[in-house]
Motif scaffolding. Structure first.
Motif, mmCIF file in Angstrom:
data_model
loop_
_atom_site.group_PDB
_atom_site.id
_atom_site.type_symbol
_atom_site.label_atom_id
_atom_site.label_comp_id
_atom_site.label_asym_id
_atom_site.label_seq_id
_atom_site.Cartn_x
_atom_site.Cartn_y
_atom_site.Cartn_z
ATOM 1 N N ASP A 167 0.832 -1.200 0.000
ATOM 2 C CA ASP A 167 0.000 0.000 0.000
ATOM 3 C C ASP A 167 0.866 1.249 0.000
ATOM 4 O O ASP A 167 0.599 2.199 -0.725
ATOM 5 C CB ASP A 167 -0.903 0.024 1.245
ATOM 6 N N ALA A 168 1.901 1.239 0.821
ATOM 7 C CA ALA A 168 2.787 2.399 0.898
ATOM 8 C C ALA A 168 3.479 2.629 -0.438
ATOM 9 O O ALA A 168 3.629 3.772 -0.886
ATOM 10 C CB ALA A 168 3.813 2.201 2.008
ATOM 11 N N MET A 169 3.888 1.554 -1.094
ATOM 12 C CA MET A 169 4.522 1.648 -2.407
ATOM 13 C C MET A 169 3.565 2.232 -3.438
ATOM 14 O O MET A 169 3.923 3.102 -4.217
ATOM 15 C CB MET A 169 4.945 0.250 -2.894
ATOM 16 N N ALA A 170 2.335 1.725 -3.429
ATOM 17 C CA ALA A 170 1.335 2.181 -4.396
ATOM 18 C C ALA A 170 1.068 3.671 -4.210
ATOM 19 O O ALA A 170 0.982 4.431 -5.182
ATOM 20 C CB ALA A 170 0.047 1.387 -4.244
ATOM 21 N N LEU A 171 1.001 4.072 -2.956
ATOM 22 C CA LEU A 171 0.777 5.476 -2.637
ATOM 23 C C LEU A 171 1.953 6.317 -3.129
ATOM 24 O O LEU A 171 1.783 7.393 -3.705
ATOM 25 C CB LEU A 171 0.609 5.611 -1.121
ATOM 26 N N ALA A 172 3.149 5.811 -2.910
ATOM 27 C CA ALA A 172 4.353 6.536 -3.324
ATOM 28 C C ALA A 172 4.397 6.693 -4.849
ATOM 29 O O ALA A 172 4.756 7.749 -5.364
ATOM 30 C CB ALA A 172 5.601 5.813 -2.827
ATOM 31 N N GLU A 173 3.998 5.637 -5.560
ATOM 32 C CA GLU A 173 3.979 5.697 -7.034
ATOM 33 C C GLU A 173 3.029 6.776 -7.527
ATOM 34 O O GLU A 173 3.337 7.520 -8.458
ATOM 35 C CB GLU A 173 3.531 4.347 -7.613
ATOM 36 N N ILE A 174 1.875 6.840 -6.892
ATOM 37 C CA ILE A 174 0.888 7.843 -7.282
ATOM 38 C C ILE A 174 1.426 9.241 -7.000
ATOM 39 O O ILE A 174 1.275 10.155 -7.811
ATOM 40 C CB ILE A 174 -0.446 7.583 -6.548
ATOM 41 N N ASP A 175 2.097 9.398 -5.873
ATOM 42 C CA ASP A 175 2.682 10.700 -5.546
ATOM 43 C C ASP A 175 3.714 11.119 -6.581
ATOM 44 O O ASP A 175 3.756 12.275 -6.998
ATOM 45 C CB ASP A 175 3.319 10.669 -4.153
ATOM 46 N N VAL A 176 4.538 10.155 -7.002
ATOM 47 C CA VAL A 176 5.541 10.457 -8.024
ATOM 48 C C VAL A 176 4.857 10.879 -9.319
ATOM 49 O O VAL A 176 5.239 11.866 -9.953
ATOM 50 C CB VAL A 176 6.465 9.237 -8.265
ATOM 51 N N ALA A 177 3.810 10.142 -9.694
ATOM 52 C CA ALA A 177 3.084 10.468 -10.927
ATOM 53 C C ALA A 177 2.493 11.875 -10.846
ATOM 54 O O ALA A 177 2.570 12.647 -11.817
ATOM 55 C CB ALA A 177 1.987 9.435 -11.170
ATOM 56 N N LEU A 178 1.933 12.217 -9.694
ATOM 57 C CA LEU A 178 1.343 13.548 -9.534
ATOM 58 C C LEU A 178 2.423 14.636 -9.601
ATOM 59 O O LEU A 178 2.211 15.704 -10.176
ATOM 60 C CB LEU A 178 0.569 13.643 -8.215
ATOM 61 N N GLN A 179 3.592 14.333 -9.039
ATOM 62 C CA GLN A 179 4.703 15.286 -9.114
ATOM 63 C C GLN A 179 5.139 15.489 -10.555
ATOM 64 O O GLN A 179 5.449 16.601 -10.979
ATOM 65 C CB GLN A 179 5.899 14.794 -8.295
ATOM 66 N N ARG A 180 5.168 14.386 -11.306
ATOM 67 C CA ARG A 180 5.567 14.466 -12.706
ATOM 68 C C ARG A 180 4.546 15.242 -13.517
ATOM 69 O O ARG A 180 4.894 15.979 -14.433
ATOM 70 C CB ARG A 180 5.781 13.061 -13.278
ATOM 71 N N LEU A 181 3.288 15.072 -13.162
ATOM 72 C CA LEU A 181 2.226 15.847 -13.811
ATOM 73 C C LEU A 181 2.459 17.336 -13.589
ATOM 74 O O LEU A 181 2.408 18.134 -14.523
ATOM 75 C CB LEU A 181 0.877 15.461 -13.197
ATOM 76 N N ALA A 182 2.721 17.675 -12.336
ATOM 77 C CA ALA A 182 2.929 19.080 -11.981
ATOM 78 C C ALA A 182 4.157 19.631 -12.692
ATOM 79 O O ALA A 182 4.195 20.788 -13.105
ATOM 80 C CB ALA A 182 3.065 19.216 -10.468
ATOM 81 N N ALA A 183 5.172 18.782 -12.863
ATOM 82 C CA ALA A 183 6.428 19.225 -13.472
ATOM 83 C C ALA A 183 6.352 19.214 -14.999
ATOM 84 O O ALA A 183 7.241 19.734 -15.669
ATOM 85 C CB ALA A 183 7.570 18.339 -13.002
#
Ligand SMILES: [Zn+2]
Length: 129
Positions: A69-85
């Motif tokens: 779960d923590a990994m999945a959450l982290a992946e989503i956070d990375v994706a959202l950061q990449r979206l923002a960037a």
């Protein structure tokens, strides 16, 4: 910059990422009963029981689930950061555009299918639960 995705695509994928994030965070909270991951792990380690083997097995399953779960959450956070960037949808390894169809299935995907399968092949298989 992500060129193969329209602003509408990006908006849709962002919504889907955020929905997944909310869901995962809720699941995490329910599972951990509001404790932090560290507290949860500590509690599991301190649990007393008569059947050591059984307890160890349960502990491992439980920790593995929390990790996932923590990994999945982290992946989503990375994706959202990449979206923002502005480089969301580009493969993190080769830089090729990740097809929209793949992103719609897995909006958190950071790699194209080719790079992902290379990674899967090199990675030691996690123990099946
Ligand atoms: Zn790639």
């Amino acid at each position: 910059m992500t060129r193969h995705l329209t602003p509408q695509n990006l908006q849709q994928l962002q919504d889907s990422l955020q929905a997944r994030r909310t869901l995962l965070a809720q699941q995490n909270n329910t599972h951990l009963g509001g404790q932090s991951r560290v507290d949860h792990a500590r509690e599991l380690l301190l649990q007393d029981g008569d059947d050591d083997t059984q307890r160890d097995a349960e502990r491992e399953v439980d920790l593995a689930r929390t990790d996932r779960d923590a990994m999945a959450l982290a992946e989503i956070d990375v994706a959202l950061q990449r979206l923002a960037a502005g480089h969301y949808g580009l493969c993190a390894d080769c830089g090729d555009p990740i097809p929209l169809a793949r992103l719609q299935l897995a909006p958190q995907a950071l790699r194209c299918v080719a790079c992902e399968s290379l990674l899967e092949r090199d990675r030691p298989k996690p123990a099946t639960l």
